[in-house]
Motif scaffolding. Structure first.
Motif, PDB file in Angstrom:
ATOM      1  N   ASN A  23      -1.273  -2.804 -23.793  1.00 18.74           N
ATOM      2  CA  ASN A  23      -0.294  -2.920 -22.700  1.00 18.74           C
ATOM      3  C   ASN A  23      -0.237  -1.635 -21.880  1.00 18.74           C
ATOM      4  N   ASN A  24      -0.293  -0.489 -22.562  1.00 18.98           N
ATOM      5  CA  ASN A  24      -0.291   0.791 -21.847  1.00 18.98           C
ATOM      6  C   ASN A  24      -1.524   0.903 -20.956  1.00 18.98           C
ATOM      7  N   LYS A  25      -2.674   0.468 -21.481  1.00 15.38           N
ATOM      8  CA  LYS A  25      -3.905   0.499 -20.680  1.00 15.38           C
ATOM      9  C   LYS A  25      -3.778  -0.412 -19.460  1.00 15.38           C
ATOM     10  N   ILE A  26      -3.226  -1.595 -19.662  1.00 13.95           N
ATOM     11  CA  ILE A  26      -3.056  -2.546 -18.554  1.00 13.95           C
ATOM     12  C   ILE A  26      -2.130  -1.972 -17.493  1.00 13.95           C
ATOM     13  N   ASP A  27      -1.025  -1.360 -17.926  1.00 17.15           N
ATOM     14  CA  ASP A  27      -0.100  -0.740 -16.960  1.00 17.15           C
ATOM     15  C   ASP A  27      -0.808   0.346 -16.157  1.00 17.15           C
ATOM     16  N   SER A  28      -1.611   1.162 -16.838  1.00 17.91           N
ATOM     17  CA  SER A  28      -2.347   2.223 -16.159  1.00 17.91           C
ATOM     18  C   SER A  28      -3.343   1.649 -15.159  1.00 17.91           C
ATOM     19  N   LEU A  29      -4.038   0.593 -15.545  1.00 17.18           N
ATOM     20  CA  LEU A  29      -4.997  -0.047 -14.636  1.00 17.18           C
ATOM     21  C   LEU A  29      -4.302  -0.671 -13.432  1.00 17.18           C
ATOM     22  N   GLU A  30      -3.115  -1.236 -13.635  1.00 15.02           N
ATOM     23  CA  GLU A  30      -2.368  -1.804 -12.508  1.00 15.02           C
ATOM     24  C   GLU A  30      -1.991  -0.726 -11.503  1.00 15.02           C
ATOM     25  N   GLU A  31      -1.557   0.421 -12.002  1.00 16.57           N
ATOM     26  CA  GLU A  31      -1.223   1.540 -11.103  1.00 16.57           C
ATOM     27  C   GLU A  31      -2.449   1.972 -10.311  1.00 16.57           C
ATOM     28  N   ARG A  32      -3.572   2.095 -10.993  1.00 13.57           N
ATOM     29  CA  ARG A  32      -4.805   2.504 -10.315  1.00 13.57           C
ATOM     30  C   ARG A  32      -5.231   1.468  -9.285  1.00 13.57           C
ATOM     31  N   THR A  33      -5.070   0.201  -9.625  1.00 15.59           N
ATOM     32  CA  THR A  33      -5.427  -0.866  -8.686  1.00 15.59           C
ATOM     33  C   THR A  33      -4.563  -0.767  -7.431  1.00 15.59           C
ATOM     34  N   ASN A  34      -3.279  -0.493  -7.602  1.00 16.42           N
ATOM     35  CA  ASN A  34      -2.392  -0.335  -6.446  1.00 16.42           C
ATOM     36  C   ASN A  34      -2.824   0.845  -5.584  1.00 16.42           C
ATOM     37  N   VAL A  35      -3.204   1.931  -6.229  1.00 15.84           N
ATOM     38  CA  VAL A  35      -3.653   3.113  -5.493  1.00 15.84           C
ATOM     39  C   VAL A  35      -4.933   2.786  -4.727  1.00 15.84           C
ATOM     40  N   ILE A  36      -5.841   2.069  -5.353  1.00 12.51           N
ATOM     41  CA  ILE A  36      -7.095   1.696  -4.686  1.00 12.51           C
ATOM     42  C   ILE A  36      -6.807   0.824  -3.468  1.00 12.51           C
ATOM     43  N   GLY A  37      -5.835  -0.077  -3.595  1.00 12.51           N
ATOM     44  CA  GLY A  37      -5.450  -0.915  -2.453  1.00 12.51           C
ATOM     45  C   GLY A  37      -4.921  -0.081  -1.299  1.00 12.51           C
ATOM     46  N   ARG A  38      -4.107   0.923  -1.606  1.00 11.27           N
ATOM     47  CA  ARG A  38      -3.581   1.806  -0.550  1.00 11.27           C
ATOM     48  C   ARG A  38      -4.713   2.617   0.083  1.00 11.27           C
ATOM     49  N   ILE A  39      -5.634   3.083  -0.753  1.00 11.55           N
ATOM     50  CA  ILE A  39      -6.769   3.847  -0.225  1.00 11.55           C
ATOM     51  C   ILE A  39      -7.606   2.969   0.697  1.00 11.55           C
ATOM     52  N   ALA A  40      -7.844   1.733   0.298  1.00 12.22           N
ATOM     53  CA  ALA A  40      -8.619   0.810   1.139  1.00 12.22           C
ATOM     54  C   ALA A  40      -7.941   0.610   2.489  1.00 12.22           C
ATOM     55  N   THR A  41      -6.621   0.472   2.474  1.00 14.31           N
ATOM     56  CA  THR A  41      -5.875   0.314   3.725  1.00 14.31           C
ATOM     57  C   THR A  41      -6.012   1.553   4.605  1.00 14.31           C
ATOM     58  N   LEU A  42      -5.897   2.730   3.992  1.00  8.73           N
ATOM     59  CA  LEU A  42      -6.037   3.980   4.756  1.00  8.73           C
ATOM     60  C   LEU A  42      -7.431   4.120   5.344  1.00  8.73           C
ATOM     61  N   VAL A  43      -8.443   3.741   4.575  1.00  2.00           N
ATOM     62  CA  VAL A  43      -9.825   3.831   5.075  1.00  2.00           C
ATOM     63  C   VAL A  43     -10.009   2.892   6.263  1.00  2.00           C
ATOM     64  N   GLU A  44      -9.474   1.679   6.161  1.00 11.04           N
ATOM     65  CA  GLU A  44      -9.575   0.738   7.287  1.00 11.04           C
ATOM     66  C   GLU A  44      -8.890   1.296   8.529  1.00 11.04           C
ATOM     67  N   GLN A  45      -7.722   1.903   8.344  1.00 11.62           N
ATOM     68  CA  GLN A  45      -7.021   2.506   9.479  1.00 11.62           C
ATOM     69  C   GLN A  45      -7.835   3.642  10.082  1.00 11.62           C
ATOM     70  N   GLN A  46      -8.435   4.451   9.223  1.00 15.29           N
ATOM     71  CA  GLN A  46      -9.236   5.579   9.713  1.00 15.29           C
ATOM     72  C   GLN A  46     -10.452   5.087  10.495  1.00 15.29           C
ATOM     73  N   VAL A  47     -11.057   4.001  10.031  1.00 15.42           N
ATOM     74  CA  VAL A  47     -12.206   3.426  10.739  1.00 15.42           C
ATOM     75  C   VAL A  47     -11.785   2.993  12.140  1.00 15.42           C
ATOM     76  N   GLU A  48     -10.634   2.354  12.252  1.00 11.41           N
ATOM     77  CA  GLU A  48     -10.150   1.931  13.564  1.00 11.41           C
ATOM     78  C   GLU A  48      -9.854   3.135  14.458  1.00 11.41           C
ATOM     79  N   ILE A  49      -9.255   4.157  13.885  1.00  5.86           N
ATOM     80  CA  ILE A  49      -8.972   5.371  14.657  1.00  5.86           C
ATOM     81  C   ILE A  49     -10.278   5.991  15.143  1.00  5.86           C
ATOM     82  N   ASN A  50     -11.289   6.020  14.283  1.00  8.12           N
ATOM     83  CA  ASN A  50     -12.587   6.575  14.667  1.00  8.12           C
ATOM     84  C   ASN A  50     -13.224   5.765  15.790  1.00  8.12           C
TER      85      ASN A  50
END
Length: 99
Positions: A23-50
């Motif tokens: 369960n601790n591993k799953i919770d940690s993976l969920e947090e990382r997945t959320n962070v990856i989703g935010r990073i993907a959104t930021l990268v998409e925004q940066q691409v549009e800005i570029n």
């Protein structure tokens, strides 16, 4: 308690511990997945800005090229005008009568 019950309780405790660890591993993976989703959104925004920046840079380059051409044409016109004025001054000075 007999040996079977002791063994079952021991195995059950081990399984509970393993489930808690999982369960601790799953919770940690969920947090990382959320962070990856935010990073993907930021990268998409940066691409549009570029893309926008590139478009603006192209427009600026085009404008500066047009300005350069206009200045070259203005310089050529000035040289022609200067030559014409010089010719007129020479012709005017030859028409004068020296008393």
């Amino acid at each position: 308690m007999d040996n079977f019950e002791q063994s079952t309780i021991s195995r059950l405790s081990a399984l509970e511990e393993k489930a808690k660890h999982t369960n601790n591993k799953i919770d940690s993976l969920e947090e990382r997945t959320n962070v990856i989703g935010r990073i993907a959104t930021l990268v998409e925004q940066q691409v549009e800005i570029n893309k926008d920046s590139q478009a603006q840079s192209r427009e600026q380059f085009s404008t500066l090229s047009e300005m350069s051409n206009s200045l070259k044409n203005l310089s050529k016109s000035y040289e022609k005008l200067d030559n014409r004025v010089e010719i007129l001054e020479r012709s005017d000075s030859t028409r004068k009568i020296d008393p």
